[in-house]
Scaffold this active site. Structure first.
Site, PDB file in Angstrom:
ATOM      1  N   GLY A  68      23.858 -11.545  -6.455  1.00  0.00           N
ATOM      2  CA  GLY A  68      22.846 -11.431  -5.421  1.00  0.00           C
ATOM      3  C   GLY A  68      21.587 -12.250  -5.636  1.00  0.00           C
ATOM      4  O   GLY A  68      20.504 -11.845  -5.212  1.00  0.00           O
ATOM      5  N   ASN A 114      20.805 -15.099  -4.210  1.00  0.00           N
ATOM      6  CA  ASN A 114      20.305 -15.529  -2.901  1.00  0.00           C
ATOM      7  C   ASN A 114      19.709 -14.350  -2.134  1.00  0.00           C
ATOM      8  O   ASN A 114      18.727 -14.514  -1.405  1.00  0.00           O
ATOM      9  CB  ASN A 114      21.424 -16.192  -2.088  1.00  0.00           C
ATOM     10  CG  ASN A 114      21.605 -17.648  -2.456  1.00  0.00           C
ATOM     11  OD1 ASN A 114      20.693 -18.447  -2.335  1.00  0.00           O
ATOM     12  ND2 ASN A 114      22.792 -17.994  -2.933  1.00  0.00           N
ATOM     13  N   ARG A 169      45.073  -5.841   5.207  1.00  0.00           N
ATOM     14  CA  ARG A 169      43.897  -6.697   5.401  1.00  0.00           C
ATOM     15  C   ARG A 169      43.282  -6.445   6.771  1.00  0.00           C
ATOM     16  O   ARG A 169      42.053  -6.464   6.923  1.00  0.00           O
ATOM     17  CB  ARG A 169      44.306  -8.172   5.272  1.00  0.00           C
ATOM     18  CG  ARG A 169      43.145  -9.152   5.356  1.00  0.00           C
ATOM     19  CD  ARG A 169      42.306  -9.101   4.112  1.00  0.00           C
ATOM     20  NE  ARG A 169      41.173 -10.017   4.189  1.00  0.00           N
ATOM     21  CZ  ARG A 169      40.389 -10.318   3.165  1.00  0.00           C
ATOM     22  NH1 ARG A 169      40.631  -9.766   1.980  1.00  0.00           N
ATOM     23  NH2 ARG A 169      39.365 -11.135   3.298  1.00  0.00           N
ATOM     24  N   MET A 174      32.125 -13.831  -0.825  1.00  0.00           N
ATOM     25  CA  MET A 174      33.406 -14.503  -1.028  1.00  0.00           C
ATOM     26  C   MET A 174      34.492 -14.039  -0.052  1.00  0.00           C
ATOM     27  O   MET A 174      35.631 -14.474  -0.143  1.00  0.00           O
ATOM     28  CB  MET A 174      33.889 -14.285  -2.465  1.00  0.00           C
ATOM     29  CG  MET A 174      32.997 -14.899  -3.535  1.00  0.00           C
ATOM     30  SD  MET A 174      32.968 -16.721  -3.465  1.00  0.00           S
ATOM     31  CE  MET A 174      31.361 -17.005  -2.731  1.00  0.00           C
ATOM     32  N   ASN A 191      25.334 -18.982   6.533  1.00  0.00           N
ATOM     33  CA  ASN A 191      25.884 -19.071   5.185  1.00  0.00           C
ATOM     34  C   ASN A 191      25.129 -20.133   4.408  1.00  0.00           C
ATOM     35  O   ASN A 191      24.587 -21.083   4.989  1.00  0.00           O
ATOM     36  CB  ASN A 191      27.373 -19.426   5.258  1.00  0.00           C
ATOM     37  CG  ASN A 191      28.005 -19.545   3.884  1.00  0.00           C
ATOM     38  OD1 ASN A 191      27.888 -18.635   3.062  1.00  0.00           O
ATOM     39  ND2 ASN A 191      28.669 -20.661   3.607  1.00  0.00           N
ATOM     40  N   HIS A 251      25.841 -22.964   1.466  1.00  0.00           N
ATOM     41  CA  HIS A 251      26.908 -23.670   0.743  1.00  0.00           C
ATOM     42  C   HIS A 251      26.273 -24.581  -0.295  1.00  0.00           C
ATOM     43  O   HIS A 251      25.324 -25.320   0.023  1.00  0.00           O
ATOM     44  CB  HIS A 251      27.770 -24.489   1.705  1.00  0.00           C
ATOM     45  CG  HIS A 251      28.903 -25.188   1.020  1.00  0.00           C
ATOM     46  ND1 HIS A 251      30.026 -24.522   0.597  1.00  0.00           N
ATOM     47  CD2 HIS A 251      29.061 -26.481   0.650  1.00  0.00           C
ATOM     48  CE1 HIS A 251      30.840 -25.389   0.010  1.00  0.00           C
ATOM     49  NE2 HIS A 251      30.277 -26.583   0.029  1.00  0.00           N
ATOM     50  N   ALA A 286      17.270 -25.796  -4.218  1.00  0.00           N
ATOM     51  CA  ALA A 286      17.739 -25.920  -2.836  1.00  0.00           C
ATOM     52  C   ALA A 286      18.100 -24.577  -2.198  1.00  0.00           C
ATOM     53  O   ALA A 286      17.480 -24.154  -1.226  1.00  0.00           O
ATOM     54  CB  ALA A 286      18.937 -26.877  -2.768  1.00  0.00           C
ATOM     55  N   GLU A 287      19.096 -23.885  -2.753  1.00  0.00           N
ATOM     56  CA  GLU A 287      19.589 -22.672  -2.098  1.00  0.00           C
ATOM     57  C   GLU A 287      18.494 -21.641  -1.862  1.00  0.00           C
ATOM     58  O   GLU A 287      18.360 -21.086  -0.761  1.00  0.00           O
ATOM     59  CB  GLU A 287      20.707 -22.028  -2.935  1.00  0.00           C
ATOM     60  CG  GLU A 287      21.986 -22.838  -3.009  1.00  0.00           C
ATOM     61  CD  GLU A 287      23.060 -22.103  -3.792  1.00  0.00           C
ATOM     62  OE1 GLU A 287      23.210 -20.881  -3.608  1.00  0.00           O
ATOM     63  OE2 GLU A 287      23.752 -22.754  -4.608  1.00  0.00           O
TER      64      GLU A 287
END
Length: 214
Positions: free
Chosen positions: A12, A14, A66, A91, A108, A110, A180-181
């Site tokens: 966690g 982010n 699923r 994920m 999201n 990346h 960056a993120e």
């Protein structure tokens, strides 16, 4: 006030960047109302608890199929009536029905500059391994809307990070996160929360914004 549900799978970091940005006033007009993990016992849930935010586990292992998991996953997200769903190290392959339920309302992060080093199989440390194998000089991160493809949704923000001699995948991963993120994800959320983001086709239009400031 923009209501946010954050989907996680691990530590966690982010998520923490988002929470810190809200506390610091770098994200305004927004609140995280729930954190949902597909894995029990991950530190992201502790981060949520520390902030008094509800943390929930919905794992595929809890369901016989699923399809049953995906239905329960969507129902739980919808139960919070979010304005924005944020994938912060999540994920789980987001079900098509969730994308359809939240068009241009799922984002999201990346760990590369899309369209490079993205798509099926490019996640986590594997992205940075491939960056180093290819010998590129510049990598970075991309914050984008989620569509029914893999890393194919409209791009909101990107930030470049230089690759340095002697980098290992782990060292590069950390630098991409820090430089960056953890910067562009909160920035994108703030822009969305304040009504500055529009999607026209496959392109994102950001009103009254100076690129390169982050």
């Amino acid at each position: 006030m923009l209501r946010i549900v954050v989907l996680v799978s691990g530590g966690g970091t982010n998520l923490q960047a988002i929470l810190d940005a809200i506390d610091a006033g770098r994200i305004t007009n927004a609140e995280v109302c729930a954190v949902i993990s597909n894995n029990p016992g991950v530190y992201a849930l502790t981060r949520a608890e520390n902030k008094g935010i509800e943390g929930i586990v919905i794992s595929p292992k809890q369901f016989e199929t699923r399809a049953a998991f995906e239905e329960a996953y969507l129902e739980k997200v919808q139960s919070y009536e979010p304005d924005l769903v944020v994938l912060a190290g999540c994920m789980v392959v987001i079900p098509k029905k969730m994308v359809e339920a939240f068009p241009n309302r799922i984002i999201n992060i990346h760990p590369a500059l899309i369209p490079s080093f993205c798509g099926t199989g490019f996640y986590g440390l594997h992205v940075h391994e491939k960056v180093l194998e290819r010998g590129v000089r510049v990598t970075g991160a991309t914050c984008h809307f989620v569509d029914d493809g893999t890393d194919t949704g409209p791009i909101i923000l990107q930030k470049a990070v230089y690759v340095q001699d002697g980098d290992t995948p782990e060292v590069l991963q950390r630098r991409v996160m820090e430089e960056a993120e953890w910067k562009i994800m909160p920035e994108a959320i703030n822009l969305i929360a304040n009504g500055k983001v529009r999607v026209e086709g496959r392109k994102v239009i950001i009103d009254d914004y100076t690129f390169g400031k982050i």
